[in-house]
Scaffold this active site. Structure first.
Site, mmCIF file in Angstrom:
data_model
loop_
_atom_site.group_PDB
_atom_site.id
_atom_site.type_symbol
_atom_site.label_atom_id
_atom_site.label_comp_id
_atom_site.label_asym_id
_atom_site.label_seq_id
_atom_site.Cartn_x
_atom_site.Cartn_y
_atom_site.Cartn_z
ATOM 1 N N HIS A 250 -13.441 -44.252 40.172
ATOM 2 C CA HIS A 250 -13.418 -44.535 41.607
ATOM 3 C C HIS A 250 -14.367 -45.647 42.035
ATOM 4 O O HIS A 250 -14.388 -46.030 43.205
ATOM 5 C CB HIS A 250 -13.687 -43.261 42.418
ATOM 6 C CG HIS A 250 -15.109 -42.817 42.454
ATOM 7 N ND1 HIS A 250 -15.902 -42.956 43.577
ATOM 8 C CD2 HIS A 250 -15.881 -42.224 41.521
ATOM 9 C CE1 HIS A 250 -17.093 -42.453 43.328
ATOM 10 N NE2 HIS A 250 -17.108 -42.007 42.088
ATOM 11 N N THR B 260 -6.701 -28.320 31.083
ATOM 12 C CA THR B 260 -5.546 -29.198 31.222
ATOM 13 C C THR B 260 -5.963 -30.524 31.854
ATOM 14 O O THR B 260 -6.674 -30.550 32.848
ATOM 15 C CB THR B 260 -4.466 -28.532 32.095
ATOM 16 O OG1 THR B 260 -4.093 -27.285 31.500
ATOM 17 C CG2 THR B 260 -3.239 -29.414 32.221
ATOM 18 N N SER C 6 -16.516 -44.287 35.111
ATOM 19 C CA SER C 6 -15.795 -43.564 36.158
ATOM 20 C C SER C 6 -14.774 -44.475 36.807
ATOM 21 O O SER C 6 -14.945 -45.697 36.855
ATOM 22 C CB SER C 6 -16.786 -43.045 37.201
ATOM 23 O OG SER C 6 -16.140 -42.302 38.204
ATOM 24 N N GLN D 178 -21.584 -48.081 37.271
ATOM 25 C CA GLN D 178 -21.549 -49.200 38.207
ATOM 26 C C GLN D 178 -21.159 -50.518 37.532
ATOM 27 O O GLN D 178 -20.735 -51.464 38.210
ATOM 28 C CB GLN D 178 -22.911 -49.368 38.890
ATOM 29 C CG GLN D 178 -23.268 -48.262 39.860
ATOM 30 C CD GLN D 178 -22.415 -48.272 41.125
ATOM 31 O OE1 GLN D 178 -21.729 -49.246 41.432
ATOM 32 N NE2 GLN D 178 -22.457 -47.182 41.862
ATOM 33 N N ASN E 293 -27.617 -48.197 40.443
ATOM 34 C CA ASN E 293 -26.671 -48.002 41.538
ATOM 35 C C ASN E 293 -27.250 -48.306 42.919
ATOM 36 O O ASN E 293 -26.510 -48.517 43.869
ATOM 37 C CB ASN E 293 -26.142 -46.560 41.527
ATOM 38 C CG ASN E 293 -27.266 -45.544 41.592
ATOM 39 O OD1 ASN E 293 -28.112 -45.486 40.702
ATOM 40 N ND2 ASN E 293 -27.284 -44.721 42.624
ATOM 41 N N CYS F 162 -29.461 -38.094 53.194
ATOM 42 C CA CYS F 162 -29.722 -36.927 54.044
ATOM 43 C C CYS F 162 -29.029 -35.718 53.444
ATOM 44 O O CYS F 162 -27.803 -35.703 53.293
ATOM 45 C CB CYS F 162 -29.217 -37.192 55.453
ATOM 46 S SG CYS F 162 -29.670 -35.930 56.645
ATOM 47 N N GLY G 41 -18.186 -39.570 36.518
ATOM 48 C CA GLY G 41 -19.416 -40.008 35.876
ATOM 49 C C GLY G 41 -20.465 -38.921 35.792
ATOM 50 O O GLY G 41 -21.209 -38.839 34.802
ATOM 51 N N THR G 42 -20.542 -38.069 36.802
ATOM 52 C CA THR G 42 -21.549 -37.002 36.795
ATOM 53 C C THR G 42 -21.322 -36.040 35.643
ATOM 54 O O THR G 42 -22.255 -35.678 34.917
ATOM 55 C CB THR G 42 -21.523 -36.238 38.140
ATOM 56 O OG1 THR G 42 -21.949 -37.115 39.176
ATOM 57 C CG2 THR G 42 -22.462 -35.042 38.096
#
Length: 381
Positions: A202, A238, A200, A180, A152, A326, A71-72
């Site tokens: 995952h 590829t 995306s 999302q 998200n 963080c 997605g990024t």
């Protein structure tokens, strides 16, 4: 007991997805750009996967699906590709919201360094973008509007169709980050009048490292990678063949099982809120109470530091996320909850629970018990 409630971050691969991928990790190893049998067989599998993913968002032409690393990259490709191409026609303005994913916000910051101009429209206290704010931000040189489908961190669903209609009326391209929402919300890119959409694998029990950008055939955009003819010269390199096969399988399963999955998520949400009230835990919901992605619940617990709560829950075997992240030892408050303008206490005490297909009501009840005990203990310190 170990409980995973961070499915908005990533999800475990469905065993059926892994099974679909396995042959392409060992036996079907040909380069899809090769003209011999090994390559042609793999190319056919990629073509079939592209058709599956196109159908899931009702794209009329499978060639409008461009595979990316996730997605990024899809967000980067959409914004950079469109804006660089638009500059030749004198358009240098982009509209987005204050609560977008950092894949959008950081790309906008980069574009500003290149001389492009960005308007970041605000949201209300529930995280909703107001159409009037977007309309007021439109300029003669506006090339693109980019608004996420559902947030998200807080789950709030945006008025995508109305924004799409406005963008189409004004002759402005419209990009949607739907990472999302894929597999949860009904998506028809034609009906929504979306020109570009990032998705995306995952987040829907597919593999990491694979995503896609839907690009309407009318959209002109500058490629961001060069060196090959792959993806119709829009994204050289590829292809990640096992990832693409897994992505398509995950999409097919989620679309097939969507209604059952949505009902499962509704039950988990109801049980979470019911148990919190029964246990008399003081909380405030962040985001829209009804217009929200079903798998995301963001709550603030007044007087409790989110990082401390997060670490205590982790020690208890419960994986959730806080409203802050963080990085390099520095705590960064959630830009999303700050944008709601609901006060520092809610920003500092926000926790995101995000459900998945493996979670159970028993797990939710256990989490609430641990949450109650942890909050009571922290309140005394």
């Amino acid at each position: 007991m170990s409980i995973y409630l961070d499915h908005a971050a990533t999800t475990p691969i469905d065993p059926r997805v892994k099974e679909a991928m396995d042959p392409y990790l060992i036996d079907a190893f040909g380069n899809p750009s090769s003209i011999h049998t090994y390559g042609r067989d793999v190319r056919a599998a990629i073509d079939a996967a592209r058709e599956t993913i196109a159908r899931s968002i009702h794209a009329t032409d499978p060639s409008e699906i461009v595979f990316t690393s996730g997605g990024t990259e899809a967000d980067n490709m959409a914004l950079r590709g469109v804006m660089v191409e638009a500059r030749s026609s004198g358009k240098k303005h982009l509209i987005t919201s204050q609560i977008e994913h950092h894949a959008i916000l950081d790309t906008c910051e980069y574009l500003e360094k290149l001389g492009f101009e960005i308007t970041y429209v605000p949201v209300d206290s529930s995280g909703l973008v107001h159409l009037q704010d977007i309309q007021n931000a439109i300029r003669p040189d506006t090339a693109l509007i980019s608004i996420m489908f559902g947030n998200n961190e807080i789950g709030t669903l945006q008025p995508v169709r109305e924004i799409g209609e406005l963008a189409r009326e004004r002759g402005i391209l419209f990009h949607v980050d739907a990472v999302q929402a894929l597999g949860l919300e009904e998506m028809d890119v034609s009906d929504l009048q979306v020109d570009l959409m990032s998705i995306s694998a995952h987040k829907i029990c597919g593999p990491k490292g694979i995503g896609a950008l839907y690009v309407h055939k009318k959209v002109k955009m500058m490629p961001q990678m060069f060196g090959g003819y792959q993806e119709r010269r829009r994204r050289a390199g590829t292809e990640n063949v096992p990832g693409i096969i897994g992505f398509a399988k995950a999409v097919a399963l989620r679309i097939q099982e969507r209604e059952r999955y949505r009902e499962h998520l509704k039950q988990l949400r109801r049980e979470l809120f019911r148990a919190l009230k029964v246990k008399q835990i003081d909380f405030v919901q962040n985001g829209h109470g009804e217009q929200s992605l079903l798998h995301i619940v963001n709550l603030s617990f007044p007087g409790i530091d989110s990082e401390t709560l997060l670490m205590n829950l982790d020690i208890a075997g419960i994986a959730v996320s806080s409203g802050s992240a963080c990085t390099s030892g520095t705590i960064h408050k959630s830009h999303v909850i700050e944008a709601l303008q609901v006060g520092e206490e809610r920003v500092d005490s926000a926790i995101r629970f995000s459900f998945g297909q493996s979670n159970t009501i028993k797990e939710i009840l256990y989490v609430v018990d641990i949450l109650r005990d942890t909050i009571q203990r922290l309140s005394k310190t």
